[in-house]
Design an enzyme around this catalytic site. Structure first.
Site, short mmCIF file in Angstrom:
data_model
loop_
_atom_site.label_atom_id
_atom_site.label_comp_id
_atom_site.label_asym_id
_atom_site.label_seq_id
_atom_site.Cartn_x
_atom_site.Cartn_y
_atom_site.Cartn_z
N THR A 1 -119.84 11.63 -8.60
CA THR A 1 -118.15 11.80 -8.85
C THR A 1 -117.97 13.39 -9.29
OG1 THR A 1 -118.66 11.24 -11.44
CG2 THR A 1 -118.29 9.33 -9.70
N VAL B 1 -126.55 22.91 -8.56
CA VAL B 1 -126.26 24.42 -8.75
C VAL B 1 -126.82 25.01 -7.32
CG1 VAL B 1 -127.56 26.37 -9.82
CG2 VAL B 1 -127.57 24.41 -11.10
N LYS C 1 -123.37 25.90 -14.33
CA LYS C 1 -124.49 26.05 -13.63
C LYS C 1 -125.77 26.93 -14.13
CE LYS C 1 -122.07 25.67 -9.51
NZ LYS C 1 -120.93 26.53 -8.20
N GLY D 1 -120.26 22.29 -0.86
CA GLY D 1 -119.91 21.49 0.26
C GLY D 1 -120.47 20.24 0.31
#
Lengths: 339, 339
Positions: free
Chosen positions: A92, A148, A221, A307
């Site tokens: 999510t 990450v 990250k 992506g």
């Protein structure tokens, strides 16, 4: 391996498709039989003991927007609590305020005996030490290589490719959206407004790009990579954060400016002036990290950031890693086979 | 883990030192007790069942040049054939004509029950399929991450950090010496003679740099990486090789020329014109590889090539990997501990 997918947006749906495409390859190369038995979106979960073919659920999701429009769904937490999967994959969207509902999804999955893979940075940035302890205490595994640089395996590079070497520090570009915008401003003299407009047009920036531009996404990250590399217990509040919205320093033609997340001296994210021939001077939506290694000097890893398909690719790496980890546990217990 | 070091030049001696420095760390982090029980140079082997402190042998090697000048040594093959080590580390210089004496060292170590780590490219470039079959048939392991970019973990990056993803092809700069010289010629307009003179002065080129300049060294690394990534059975004769001594093409200011080793369409090493903003456009002695990955697009790994300590660092990675591989073998056999 029985898999549940929680979150059916760009990552979750790409993952379902990729698992289907790679099924034969995974069985053949890794002896790993993959079966998706539930998929969930905000509206609820579709659960089928015998497995779900992606063509069915993906077409409903695409045409009707929610799973509940085409299927009888059950509430997400109810499905997770059944404990019917070997691994629950949480994909999510991230929330850096309280990490919900993902944090509850992860904790409930663990409490009910499922291992967890998360591509959602929120729970890891805010509660990584707690989550890993919860898993450890139950002999379960939590993996997160998609959090990450989904398109670039920073996490596994640090601990697997460099295992046996000594990482002293690292720094790099961890957010592709802000890197794209900053490159436009520095190299082409664009205004922030024009650069952001173009990024949105190209689908590089989201409708609300605040977390990308103010450094929070990079900092999240950084926290995950810090804890992973140094087995530390940082959370987001330990990072000093600034973004690209402030004054961008002027530089000569031999230098440029990048938004750098750095492990040292204290974890921070800030604009830094670097030489143009520094390998970290990479434009577009790339991510790049320099690891300083005691025996090796600087090693640079460069690749795409987020992506859908790239992040789904990260989950595929985690699935193989999960199998290997469980196999060692099982062998220690004297069993000979898993899955 | 009982270790024998064959070859006591820049790599072998750096390795002995590094094992000594990291002993505590390896025991603590990986549960791995490292003990060097023999070291060999051309003049013979020093063997001590209780382990060898590097200060003793390194000082003799440094001041007297050969181990036999300070110790009673025994012939190299005789020591290897005793089969007294868990792993024999082959770090003599590469020879691409017949790979000797390293090839015999490796085969004899395997025949006598020792696993092998090699930093020597010669045997792998000429006989990798044979060597791996010999090891497999005996349940032994051969590791070789120091043969390709000692300072940059290309080998483990490809199979560990990208495990679960699908590498389609790769290409890159695999020789630091020729890259340094080519950069000088293209960027500074140096002549080949001047650039080579400077490289020798800086210790970047060896007295006889033929194999670096004519592409053979790059091709040897390409063969090893090809076999590793694609589980193939290439040897050096399958690669079409050219180097940097031929005519270097003229380029405009947006392009540059690099000596690129490429897996596709057929394995080859040749001068290629690339855009200046290609991440492979890296100068100095760096190595750089672009992996094209089905789900991820291009991922770039950049770092230092050879060097004594860097290559010794690669052996440290192999030692951890060896332990993990043996542990799984041992667990399968029902044992609970190794080393």
């Amino acid at each position: 391996m029985r898999i549940g997918i929680i979150g059916y947006g760009s990552v979750g749906s790409a993952l379902h498709q990729l698992i289907y495409e790679r099924a034969w390859d995974f069985k053949n190369r890794y002896g790993l039989v993959l079966q998706v038995v539930f998929v969930c979106d905000r509206s609820g979960c579709v659960y089928r003991e015998g497995g779900i073919n992606p063509s069915e659920t993906l077409s409903v999701k695409k045409s009707l927007k929610t799973l509940s429009s085409g299927f009888n769904v059950e509430p997400v937490l109810e499905t997770i609590k059944k404990g019917v999967v070997d691994v629950a994959v949480e994909c999510t969207p991230a929330n850096f305020v309280n990490a919900e509902p993902a944090y509850t999804h992860i904790i409930e999955a663990l409490k009910n005996g499922s291992n967890v893979i998360t591509t959602n940075k929120g729970p890891m940035a805010l509660y990584m030490p707690t989550i890993l302890e919860e898993a450890d205490s139950r002999g379960l595994v939590v993996l997160y290589s998609g959090t990450v640089g989904g398109g670039t395996p920073f996490i596994y590079f640090a601990d697997k490719a460099l295992k046996g070497n000594k990482i002293e520090s690292f720094r790099g570009i961890l957010n592709g959206t802000s890197n794209f915008i900053l490159s436009k401003i520095i190299n082409e003299g664009s205004s922030m407004e024009d650069a952001l407009f173009e990024a949105k047009k190209l689908g590089i920036a989201e409708a609300d790009p605040t977390l990308d531009l103010n450094g929070t996404d990079s900092a999240a990250k950084l926290v995950i990579l810090l804890n992973h590399v140094f087995e530390d217990k940082y959370t987001l509040k330990d990072v000093e954060i600034s973004g690209i919205e402030k004054d961008i320093p002027e530089v000569d033609s031999h230098h440029t400016v990048k938004l750098i997340a750095s492990s040292t001296p204290n974890p921070h994210v800030s604009l830094e002036i670097i030489p143009r021939d520094d390998p970290l001077n990479i434009d577009g939506t790339y991510n790049a990290v320099e690891f300083k290694v005691e025996e090796l000097g600087s090693v640079y890893l460069i690749g795409k950031g987020a992506g859908g398909r790239e992040t789904a690719g990260a989950v595929m790496r985690d699935l193989v890693e999960l199998k290997n980890r469980l196999q060692i546990q099982y062998l220690r217990k004297g069993y000979s086979h898993i899955f």
